[in-house]
Design a protein around this motif. Structure first.
Motif, short mmCIF file in Angstrom:
data_model
loop_
_atom_site.label_atom_id
_atom_site.label_comp_id
_atom_site.label_asym_id
_atom_site.label_seq_id
_atom_site.Cartn_x
_atom_site.Cartn_y
_atom_site.Cartn_z
N UNK A 132 0.85 -1.18 0.00
CA UNK A 132 0.00 0.00 0.00
C UNK A 132 0.89 1.24 0.00
N UNK A 133 0.35 2.35 -0.49
CA UNK A 133 1.08 3.62 -0.57
C UNK A 133 0.33 4.66 0.26
N UNK A 134 1.08 5.45 1.03
CA UNK A 134 0.54 6.60 1.74
C UNK A 134 1.19 7.84 1.14
N UNK A 135 0.38 8.69 0.50
CA UNK A 135 0.86 9.81 -0.29
C UNK A 135 0.47 11.13 0.36
N UNK A 136 1.43 12.02 0.51
CA UNK A 136 1.15 13.33 1.09
C UNK A 136 0.27 14.15 0.16
N UNK A 137 -0.73 14.82 0.72
CA UNK A 137 -1.58 15.70 -0.06
C UNK A 137 -3.01 15.19 -0.15
N UNK A 138 -3.79 15.84 -1.02
CA UNK A 138 -5.21 15.49 -1.16
C UNK A 138 -5.53 14.87 -2.51
N UNK A 139 -4.55 14.83 -3.42
CA UNK A 139 -4.80 14.29 -4.76
C UNK A 139 -3.82 13.17 -5.06
N UNK A 140 -4.35 12.10 -5.61
CA UNK A 140 -3.52 10.96 -5.99
C UNK A 140 -2.97 11.19 -7.39
N UNK A 141 -1.78 11.79 -7.47
CA UNK A 141 -1.15 12.01 -8.77
C UNK A 141 -0.30 10.81 -9.21
N UNK A 142 -0.18 9.80 -8.34
CA UNK A 142 0.68 8.66 -8.65
C UNK A 142 -0.02 7.62 -9.53
N UNK A 143 -1.35 7.53 -9.43
CA UNK A 143 -2.11 6.54 -10.19
C UNK A 143 -2.78 7.22 -11.37
N UNK A 144 -2.42 6.89 -12.59
CA UNK A 144 -2.94 7.64 -13.75
C UNK A 144 -4.43 7.50 -13.97
N UNK A 145 -5.03 6.42 -13.50
CA UNK A 145 -6.45 6.23 -13.78
C UNK A 145 -7.33 7.23 -13.05
N UNK A 146 -6.78 7.92 -12.01
CA UNK A 146 -7.61 8.87 -11.28
C UNK A 146 -7.47 10.29 -11.83
N UNK A 147 -6.59 10.48 -12.82
CA UNK A 147 -6.37 11.83 -13.33
C UNK A 147 -7.40 12.18 -14.39
N UNK A 148 -7.90 13.41 -14.35
CA UNK A 148 -8.90 13.84 -15.32
C UNK A 148 -8.57 15.21 -15.90
N UNK A 149 -7.32 15.66 -15.75
CA UNK A 149 -6.95 16.99 -16.20
C UNK A 149 -6.83 17.04 -17.72
N UNK A 150 -7.39 18.07 -18.32
CA UNK A 150 -7.26 18.27 -19.76
C UNK A 150 -5.84 18.61 -20.16
N UNK A 168 3.12 1.51 -14.20
CA UNK A 168 3.08 2.48 -13.12
C UNK A 168 2.80 1.75 -11.83
N UNK A 169 2.73 2.49 -10.74
CA UNK A 169 2.44 1.92 -9.43
C UNK A 169 1.02 1.37 -9.43
N UNK A 170 0.88 0.08 -9.14
CA UNK A 170 -0.43 -0.56 -9.12
C UNK A 170 -0.93 -0.86 -7.71
N UNK A 171 -0.16 -0.50 -6.69
CA UNK A 171 -0.61 -0.70 -5.31
C UNK A 171 -1.70 0.33 -4.97
N UNK A 172 -2.59 0.01 -4.03
CA UNK A 172 -3.58 1.00 -3.58
C UNK A 172 -2.89 2.24 -3.01
N UNK A 173 -3.36 3.41 -3.40
CA UNK A 173 -2.78 4.67 -2.95
C UNK A 173 -3.78 5.41 -2.08
N UNK A 174 -3.34 5.77 -0.87
CA UNK A 174 -4.17 6.55 0.05
C UNK A 174 -3.51 7.91 0.26
N UNK A 175 -4.29 8.97 0.16
CA UNK A 175 -3.76 10.32 0.36
C UNK A 175 -4.11 10.82 1.76
N UNK A 176 -3.26 11.71 2.26
CA UNK A 176 -3.50 12.31 3.58
C UNK A 176 -2.89 13.70 3.58
N UNK A 177 -3.70 14.71 3.85
CA UNK A 177 -3.22 16.08 3.90
C UNK A 177 -2.24 16.24 5.06
#
Length: 236
Positions: free
Chosen positions: A128-146, A155-164
């Motif tokens: 599992x991954x614990x990522x600083x911040x509020x947005x998961x920029x590590x997993x591409x499937x969650x990105x929706x930016x134009x 890419x990283x395929x482990x579950x990513x959890x964010x924490x501010x």
């Protein structure tokens, strides 16, 4: 007679592994704390650090804090201690050119993926991954930016959890921030030797007034993020 109330500083939070240990389960033993540095700089790479801990049995490490709260000499002292303490550790970078080409979010992902696969290459696979911040920029499937390009490759395929502010409270993330900060600062000092006019040995590529003024006078170097507003508001 009016009483005088003395102002005292709030105590600095000491990072622990309490949050990390909340993820412990039969299927989750190794956790990767992840943090980035250099996101807001005008020059140089963006860098992502990873520090892996064993949730079943991992001691604390004294003096480690969010890298922004530490003096440079303390970060340098702690960096080898963090590497010895972690089950595995790595730092990945994405260059200024890559930031210009794909955007900062995709560049963060690129740097993080490079660090992630260095961890895997060392024979460690975090659960599992614990990522600083509020947005998961590590997993591409969650990105929706134009403004992001489509992700290709592994890419990283482990579950990513964010924490501010995880770098303030979570020791694995604070440790990752120290690794990333020390590695990136060393890159900027090396680049300063090549291009000394911009003062990167002091400002590490960030937007100080002096840094912006040199860019106005001399223009950007090959290591500047030329897609950014490097000089700030026009000076009259």
């Amino acid at each position: 007679m009016a009483s005088t109330r003395l102002k005292t500083k709030a105590p600095t939070e000491i990072p622990t592994l309490d949050v990390e240990r909340s993820f412990l389960s039969p299927r989750v033993r190794l956790l990767a704390g992840v943090d980035e540095v250099g996101r807001g700089a005008l020059a140089g790479p963006v860098s992502v650090g990873i520090a892996v801990v064993n949730l079943e049995d991992h001691a604390l490490l004294a003096d480690v804090r969010d890298s922004k709260l530490l003096k440079p000499e303390d970060r340098d002292r702690l960096e080898p201690l963090v590497r010895d303490w972690a089950v595995a550790s790595a730092v990945g970078h994405a260059s200024a050119r890559e930031i210009d080409d794909v955007g900062i979010i995709a560049a963060l992902r690129l740097a993080g993926t490079r660090a992630w696969f260095e961890i895997l290459a060392g024979g460690v696979t975090p659960d599992v991954v614990l990522l600083d911040g509020s947005h998961n920029w590590l997993s591409p499937e969650v990105q929706a930016s134009l403004f992001d390009t489509a992700s290709t490759g592994p890419w990283c395929e482990a579950p990513v959890h964010t924490r501010v502010k995880a770098d303030m409270s979570c020791l694995s993330v604070a440790a990752a921030s120290v690794l990333a900060k020390v590695a990136r600062d060393r890159i900027m000092v090396d680049l300063h030797s090549e291009v000394p006019a911009y003062g990167w040995n002091e400002n590490k590529g960030y937007a100080t007034a002096a840094h912006r003024e040199v860019i106005r006078l001399q223009g950007p170097s090959p290591y500047h993020r030329t897609s950014w507003n490097l000089t700030g508001p026009d000076v009259s």
